[in-house]
Motif scaffolding. Structure first.
Motif, PDB file in Angstrom:
ATOM      1  N   GLU A  59       0.826  -1.201   0.000  1.00 23.69           N
ATOM      2  CA  GLU A  59       0.000   0.000   0.000  1.00 23.69           C
ATOM      3  C   GLU A  59       0.860   1.250   0.000  1.00 23.69           C
ATOM      4  O   GLU A  59       2.058   1.187   0.310  1.00 23.69           O
ATOM      5  CB  GLU A  59      -0.950  -0.024   1.195  1.00 23.69           C
ATOM      6  N   PRO A  60       0.253   2.381  -0.355  1.00 22.35           N
ATOM      7  CA  PRO A  60       1.002   3.635  -0.337  1.00 22.35           C
ATOM      8  C   PRO A  60       1.701   3.823   1.004  1.00 22.35           C
ATOM      9  O   PRO A  60       1.130   3.543   2.054  1.00 22.35           O
ATOM     10  CB  PRO A  60      -0.073   4.694  -0.576  1.00 22.35           C
ATOM     11  N   GLY A  61       2.940   4.265   0.945  1.00 18.98           N
ATOM     12  CA  GLY A  61       3.750   4.425   2.149  1.00 18.98           C
ATOM     13  C   GLY A  61       4.727   3.287   2.362  1.00 18.98           C
ATOM     14  O   GLY A  61       5.734   3.455   3.058  1.00 18.98           O
ATOM     15  N   ASP A  62       4.436   2.108   1.790  1.00 24.18           N
ATOM     16  CA  ASP A  62       5.373   0.992   1.904  1.00 24.18           C
ATOM     17  C   ASP A  62       6.671   1.345   1.182  1.00 24.18           C
ATOM     18  O   ASP A  62       6.662   2.053   0.170  1.00 24.18           O
ATOM     19  CB  ASP A  62       4.802  -0.287   1.284  1.00 24.18           C
ATOM     20  N   VAL A  63       7.772   0.834   1.729  1.00 25.23           N
ATOM     21  CA  VAL A  63       9.086   1.071   1.140  1.00 25.23           C
ATOM     22  C   VAL A  63       9.729  -0.278   0.835  1.00 25.23           C
ATOM     23  O   VAL A  63       9.761  -1.166   1.693  1.00 25.23           O
ATOM     24  CB  VAL A  63       9.979   1.893   2.090  1.00 25.23           C
ATOM     25  N   PHE A  64      10.229  -0.402  -0.379  1.00 20.58           N
ATOM     26  CA  PHE A  64      10.865  -1.628  -0.851  1.00 20.58           C
ATOM     27  C   PHE A  64      12.367  -1.390  -0.983  1.00 20.58           C
ATOM     28  O   PHE A  64      12.788  -0.480  -1.699  1.00 20.58           O
ATOM     29  CB  PHE A  64      10.312  -2.030  -2.218  1.00 20.58           C
ATOM     30  N   THR A  65      13.173  -2.192  -0.291  1.00 17.06           N
ATOM     31  CA  THR A  65      14.609  -2.233  -0.530  1.00 17.06           C
ATOM     32  C   THR A  65      14.823  -3.484  -1.374  1.00 17.06           C
ATOM     33  O   THR A  65      14.505  -4.589  -0.931  1.00 17.06           O
ATOM     34  CB  THR A  65      15.410  -2.290   0.776  1.00 17.06           C
ATOM     35  N   GLU A  66      15.321  -3.265  -2.590  1.00 19.29           N
ATOM     36  CA  GLU A  66      15.344  -4.321  -3.601  1.00 19.29           C
ATOM     37  C   GLU A  66      16.776  -4.706  -3.942  1.00 19.29           C
ATOM     38  O   GLU A  66      17.628  -3.833  -4.145  1.00 19.29           O
ATOM     39  CB  GLU A  66      14.613  -3.842  -4.853  1.00 19.29           C
ATOM     40  N   TYR A  67      17.008  -5.994  -4.019  1.00 22.86           N
ATOM     41  CA  TYR A  67      18.332  -6.547  -4.293  1.00 22.86           C
ATOM     42  C   TYR A  67      18.270  -7.322  -5.603  1.00 22.86           C
ATOM     43  O   TYR A  67      17.474  -8.265  -5.729  1.00 22.86           O
ATOM     44  CB  TYR A  67      18.751  -7.482  -3.157  1.00 22.86           C
ATOM     45  N   TYR A  68      19.115  -6.925  -6.547  1.00 22.02           N
ATOM     46  CA  TYR A  68      19.176  -7.556  -7.869  1.00 22.02           C
ATOM     47  C   TYR A  68      20.592  -8.042  -8.110  1.00 22.02           C
ATOM     48  O   TYR A  68      21.560  -7.354  -7.771  1.00 22.02           O
ATOM     49  CB  TYR A  68      18.805  -6.551  -8.961  1.00 22.02           C
ATOM     50  N   TRP A  69      20.720  -9.198  -8.738  1.00 11.40           N
ATOM     51  CA  TRP A  69      22.027  -9.757  -9.036  1.00 11.40           C
ATOM     52  C   TRP A  69      22.240  -9.857 -10.539  1.00 11.40           C
ATOM     53  O   TRP A  69      21.312 -10.166 -11.292  1.00 11.40           O
ATOM     54  CB  TRP A  69      22.156 -11.154  -8.429  1.00 11.40           C
ATOM     55  N   ARG A  70      23.468  -9.656 -10.947  1.00 12.57           N
ATOM     56  CA  ARG A  70      23.849  -9.822 -12.348  1.00 12.57           C
ATOM     57  C   ARG A  70      24.181 -11.279 -12.666  1.00 12.57           C
ATOM     58  O   ARG A  70      24.320 -11.628 -13.827  1.00 12.57           O
ATOM     59  CB  ARG A  70      25.062  -8.950 -12.666  1.00 12.57           C
ATOM     60  N   ASP A  71      24.304 -12.104 -11.635  1.00 15.40           N
ATOM     61  CA  ASP A  71      24.704 -13.497 -11.832  1.00 15.40           C
ATOM     62  C   ASP A  71      23.748 -14.501 -11.185  1.00 15.40           C
ATOM     63  O   ASP A  71      24.067 -15.675 -11.071  1.00 15.40           O
ATOM     64  CB  ASP A  71      26.126 -13.716 -11.300  1.00 15.40           C
ATOM     65  N   ARG A  72      22.588 -14.036 -10.759  1.00 16.10           N
ATOM     66  CA  ARG A  72      21.595 -14.937 -10.146  1.00 16.10           C
ATOM     67  C   ARG A  72      20.247 -14.720 -10.810  1.00 16.10           C
ATOM     68  O   ARG A  72      19.961 -13.651 -11.324  1.00 16.10           O
ATOM     69  CB  ARG A  72      21.473 -14.684  -8.641  1.00 16.10           C
ATOM     70  N   ALA A  97      19.946  -9.505 -13.752  1.00 12.20           N
ATOM     71  CA  ALA A  97      19.685  -8.093 -14.031  1.00 12.20           C
ATOM     72  C   ALA A  97      20.808  -7.477 -14.867  1.00 12.20           C
ATOM     73  O   ALA A  97      21.953  -7.923 -14.812  1.00 12.20           O
ATOM     74  CB  ALA A  97      19.556  -7.329 -12.721  1.00 12.20           C
ATOM     75  N   THR A  98      20.446  -6.440 -15.613  1.00  8.82           N
ATOM     76  CA  THR A  98      21.440  -5.643 -16.333  1.00  8.82           C
ATOM     77  C   THR A  98      21.240  -4.181 -15.943  1.00  8.82           C
ATOM     78  O   THR A  98      20.112  -3.735 -15.722  1.00  8.82           O
ATOM     79  CB  THR A  98      21.303  -5.785 -17.862  1.00  8.82           C
TER      80      THR A  98
END
Length: 168
Positions: A59-72, A97-98
Motif C-alpha cells: 500500500e502507499p507508504g510501503d518502502v521496498f529495498t530491492e536486491y538484484y544480481w547480475r549473476d543470479r 539483471a542488467t
C-alpha cells in the motif's frame, strides 16, 4: 562498474520490469549500492492504491529495498510499512539483471516467493503462470534455471536468518 569497485549510490535510476517481451512496470528508485554483482535500490510502493494478496498488503507508504544480481536468477525485495515495520520479503524469479544508462532491467519469469517477517509463512506463488508461460518449451535452460532459483530462495527463506544473510 567493475567487480573491484563499489558504487555507494545515492542517485536515481529507473527499474524496468519486463515480462513477455513488454515493459510490465517502470519506476524510479534510489541506487543504494552496486558492488559489480549485486545492485541495491530503494523505492516506495509504485502500484496504484492497495494490492491485497490475502497474506500481505502492499500500500502507499510501503518502502521496498530491492536486491538484484547480475549473476543470479532472482531478485529479493524487503518490504516495510510507512513506519519502518518489516512486512516480509517478496522474491521474484528473474533472468540476471542488467544495468546501463541509468536503467536496471529485469525480466520477470512468473515464479515468485513470499516470506513473512516472522518466517512462519513461506509460500511459492504463480507456479501456474510459469507453467502457462511456455518457457519450458521455448527456453528449457532458462526454465530450469528459474526452477533452481526458486528452490534456492525457498531454502534461504525456510532457515531462520537465511534471507537476511543472503542480503548482508
Amino acid at each position: 562498474m567493475s567487480a573491484n569497485s563499489a558504487d555507494r549510490g545515492g542517485r536515481p535510476l529507473d527499474v524496468v520490469l519486463v515480462k513477455g517481451g513488454r515493459t510490465k512496470i517502470r519506476y524510479t528508485a534510489e541506487l543504494l549500492a552496486d558492488d559489480g554483482t549485486r545492485v541495491t535500490v530503494r523505492a516506495p510502493w509504485s502500484g496504484d492504491g492497495v494490492r491485497d494478496f490475502g497474506f500481505v498488503r502492499f500500500e502507499p507508504g510501503d518502502v521496498f529495498t530491492e536486491y538484484y544480481w547480475r549473476d543470479r536468477w532472482y531478485a529479493v525485495k524487503e518490504v516495510r510499512d510507512a513506519e519502518g515495520v518489516l512486512k516480509g520479503w517478496y522474491c521474484d524469479i528473474t533472468r540476471p539483471a542488467t544495468l546501463s544508462d541509468g536503467e536496471l532491467v529485469v525480466e520477470d519469469l512468473d515464479l515468485d516467493l513470499w516470506r513473512s517477517a516472522d518466517g512462519t509463512d513461506v509460500r511459492r506463488l504463480d507456479e501456474d503462470e510459469f507453467a502457462e508461460s511456455g518457457l519450458a518449451e521455448s527456453d528449457p535452460e532458462a526454465a530450469a534455471s528459474a526452477v533452481a532459483a526458486l528452490y534456492e530462495l525457498e531454502g534461504f527463506a525456510r532457515v531462520e536468518g537465511g534471507l537476511e544473510a543472503l542480503l548482508d
